[in-house]
Design a protein around this motif. Structure first.
Motif, PDB file in Angstrom:
ATOM      1  N   GLY A  44       0.806  -1.223   0.000  1.00 46.65           N
ATOM      2  CA  GLY A  44       0.000   0.000   0.000  1.00 46.65           C
ATOM      3  C   GLY A  44       0.829   1.258   0.000  1.00 46.65           C
ATOM      4  O   GLY A  44       0.304   2.343   0.253  1.00 46.65           O
ATOM      5  N   LYS A  45       2.102   1.161  -0.258  1.00 48.42           N
ATOM      6  CA  LYS A  45       2.961   2.346  -0.255  1.00 48.42           C
ATOM      7  C   LYS A  45       2.816   3.162  -1.536  1.00 48.42           C
ATOM      8  O   LYS A  45       3.026   4.376  -1.521  1.00 48.42           O
ATOM      9  CB  LYS A  45       4.419   1.940  -0.038  1.00 48.42           C
ATOM     10  CG  LYS A  45       4.636   1.349   1.347  1.00 48.42           C
ATOM     11  CD  LYS A  45       6.072   1.020   1.569  1.00 48.42           C
ATOM     12  CE  LYS A  45       6.241   0.430   2.983  1.00 48.42           C
ATOM     13  NZ  LYS A  45       7.609   0.044   3.247  1.00 48.42           N
ATOM     14  N   ILE A  46       2.485   2.496  -2.631  1.00 46.39           N
ATOM     15  CA  ILE A  46       2.193   3.219  -3.876  1.00 46.39           C
ATOM     16  C   ILE A  46       0.846   2.725  -4.390  1.00 46.39           C
ATOM     17  O   ILE A  46       0.397   1.627  -4.060  1.00 46.39           O
ATOM     18  CB  ILE A  46       3.299   3.028  -4.945  1.00 46.39           C
ATOM     19  CG1 ILE A  46       3.429   1.571  -5.358  1.00 46.39           C
ATOM     20  CG2 ILE A  46       4.605   3.597  -4.495  1.00 46.39           C
ATOM     21  CD1 ILE A  46       4.337   1.380  -6.560  1.00 46.39           C
ATOM     22  N   ALA A  47       0.201   3.566  -5.193  1.00 51.49           N
ATOM     23  CA  ALA A  47      -1.119   3.219  -5.722  1.00 51.49           C
ATOM     24  C   ALA A  47      -0.975   2.204  -6.849  1.00 51.49           C
ATOM     25  O   ALA A  47       0.022   2.184  -7.585  1.00 51.49           O
ATOM     26  CB  ALA A  47      -1.815   4.467  -6.239  1.00 51.49           C
ATOM     27  N   SER A  48      -1.985   1.345  -6.966  1.00 46.81           N
ATOM     28  CA  SER A  48      -1.952   0.352  -8.039  1.00 46.81           C
ATOM     29  C   SER A  48      -2.229   1.041  -9.372  1.00 46.81           C
ATOM     30  O   SER A  48      -2.711   2.172  -9.429  1.00 46.81           O
ATOM     31  CB  SER A  48      -2.989  -0.745  -7.790  1.00 46.81           C
ATOM     32  OG  SER A  48      -4.280  -0.195  -7.863  1.00 46.81           O
ATOM     33  N   GLU A  49      -1.940   0.349 -10.446  1.00 42.37           N
ATOM     34  CA  GLU A  49      -2.107   0.938 -11.773  1.00 42.37           C
ATOM     35  C   GLU A  49      -3.574   1.211 -12.077  1.00 42.37           C
ATOM     36  O   GLU A  49      -3.915   2.194 -12.713  1.00 42.37           O
ATOM     37  CB  GLU A  49      -1.506   0.010 -12.824  1.00 42.37           C
ATOM     38  CG  GLU A  49      -0.009  -0.123 -12.728  1.00 42.37           C
ATOM     39  CD  GLU A  49       0.542  -1.164 -13.691  1.00 42.37           C
ATOM     40  OE1 GLU A  49      -0.252  -1.720 -14.474  1.00 42.37           O
ATOM     41  OE2 GLU A  49       1.751  -1.404 -13.656  1.00 42.37           O
ATOM     42  N   ASP A  50      -4.480   0.325 -11.613  1.00 44.50           N
ATOM     43  CA  ASP A  50      -5.901   0.522 -11.877  1.00 44.50           C
ATOM     44  C   ASP A  50      -6.431   1.751 -11.152  1.00 44.50           C
ATOM     45  O   ASP A  50      -7.174   2.552 -11.718  1.00 44.50           O
ATOM     46  CB  ASP A  50      -6.709  -0.711 -11.452  1.00 44.50           C
ATOM     47  CG  ASP A  50      -6.409  -1.917 -12.324  1.00 44.50           C
ATOM     48  OD1 ASP A  50      -5.997  -1.708 -13.486  1.00 44.50           O
ATOM     49  OD2 ASP A  50      -6.596  -3.063 -11.841  1.00 44.50           O
ATOM     50  N   SER A  51      -6.059   1.900  -9.866  1.00 41.89           N
ATOM     51  CA  SER A  51      -6.538   3.069  -9.130  1.00 41.89           C
ATOM     52  C   SER A  51      -5.917   4.348  -9.681  1.00 41.89           C
ATOM     53  O   SER A  51      -6.545   5.397  -9.701  1.00 41.89           O
ATOM     54  CB  SER A  51      -6.232   2.931  -7.645  1.00 41.89           C
ATOM     55  OG  SER A  51      -4.835   2.899  -7.435  1.00 41.89           O
ATOM     56  N   GLU A  52      -4.669   4.266 -10.139  1.00 47.89           N
ATOM     57  CA  GLU A  52      -4.019   5.430 -10.740  1.00 47.89           C
ATOM     58  C   GLU A  52      -4.727   5.823 -12.032  1.00 47.89           C
ATOM     59  O   GLU A  52      -4.956   7.001 -12.298  1.00 47.89           O
ATOM     60  CB  GLU A  52      -2.541   5.109 -11.016  1.00 47.89           C
ATOM     61  CG  GLU A  52      -1.743   6.266 -11.557  1.00 47.89           C
ATOM     62  CD  GLU A  52      -1.499   7.345 -10.522  1.00 47.89           C
ATOM     63  OE1 GLU A  52      -1.225   8.482 -10.945  1.00 47.89           O
ATOM     64  OE2 GLU A  52      -1.601   7.076  -9.316  1.00 47.89           O
ATOM     65  N   ARG A  53      -5.091   4.842 -12.830  1.00 48.83           N
ATOM     66  CA  ARG A  53      -5.787   5.105 -14.080  1.00 48.83           C
ATOM     67  C   ARG A  53      -7.158   5.724 -13.805  1.00 48.83           C
ATOM     68  O   ARG A  53      -7.569   6.660 -14.477  1.00 48.83           O
ATOM     69  CB  ARG A  53      -5.944   3.799 -14.868  1.00 48.83           C
ATOM     70  CG  ARG A  53      -6.303   4.019 -16.308  1.00 48.83           C
ATOM     71  CD  ARG A  53      -6.332   2.728 -17.111  1.00 48.83           C
ATOM     72  NE  ARG A  53      -5.124   1.945 -16.933  1.00 48.83           N
ATOM     73  CZ  ARG A  53      -5.109   0.653 -16.592  1.00 48.83           C
ATOM     74  NH1 ARG A  53      -6.218   0.003 -16.409  1.00 48.83           N
ATOM     75  NH2 ARG A  53      -3.967   0.001 -16.436  1.00 48.83           N
ATOM     76  N   GLN A  54      -7.866   5.227 -12.790  1.00 42.35           N
ATOM     77  CA  GLN A  54      -9.171   5.780 -12.449  1.00 42.35           C
ATOM     78  C   GLN A  54      -9.037   7.195 -11.902  1.00 42.35           C
ATOM     79  O   GLN A  54      -9.869   8.059 -12.167  1.00 42.35           O
ATOM     80  CB  GLN A  54      -9.867   4.901 -11.419  1.00 42.35           C
ATOM     81  CG  GLN A  54     -10.354   3.588 -11.987  1.00 42.35           C
ATOM     82  CD  GLN A  54     -10.932   2.683 -10.909  1.00 42.35           C
ATOM     83  OE1 GLN A  54     -10.871   3.006  -9.729  1.00 42.35           O
ATOM     84  NE2 GLN A  54     -11.471   1.556 -11.326  1.00 42.35           N
TER      85      GLN A  54
END
Length: 136
Positions: A44-54
């Motif tokens: 949880g230290k960096i955002a996942s690619e899906d949440s970043e895309r959203q």
């Protein structure tokens, strides 16, 4: 000697192989960075690619999605019945058919009648628009 022609002739295909370049060091670096990125996303230290895309997409989704299925206009714009292109096409069609049959039955006189009628209607519409402009 080749004669000029308007037709294209087939040319023989050439064998062209493009060699691939394999760099084992670069491949290893990419694998390690991908593994570290997955570990950090799991912690949880960096955002996942899906949440970043959203997050980047936000409210900027497609405005046309579902517009055809709903049968409405895009963006919620409402158009009056007089400004629709279907009515304009109908008026033009009636004018053309009327002028054709009028020309067949009455001769070229009908073209003058329709011409003066069209100019007078256009003038009335223009004056009406000018009058509405002064009231506002």
């Amino acid at each position: 000697m080749k004669f000029p022609s308007i037709f294209k002739t087939a040319k023989p295909m050439r064998f062209d192989i493009k060699p691939r370049y394999y760099d084992p060091v670069r491949e290893e670096i990419e694998q390690r960075t991908e593994r570290i990125r997955r570990e950090l996303q799991a912690d949880g230290k960096i955002a996942s690619e899906d949440s970043e895309r959203q997050r980047l997409q936000g409210d900027y989704g497609s405005g046309i999605r579902g517009a055809f299925a709903q049968g409405g206009s895009i963006g919620g714009r409402k158009s009056s019945a007089a400004s629709q292109t279907g009515i304009l096409r109908l008026v033009i069609l009636i004018f053309l058919v009327g002028s054709f049959f009028g020309y067949v039955y009455l001769g070229p006189v009908i073209l003058y009648v329709l011409g003066y009628g069209g100019v007078s209607i256009a003038g009335l519409l223009f004056l009406n628009r000018l009058r509405k402009g002064r009231i506002r």
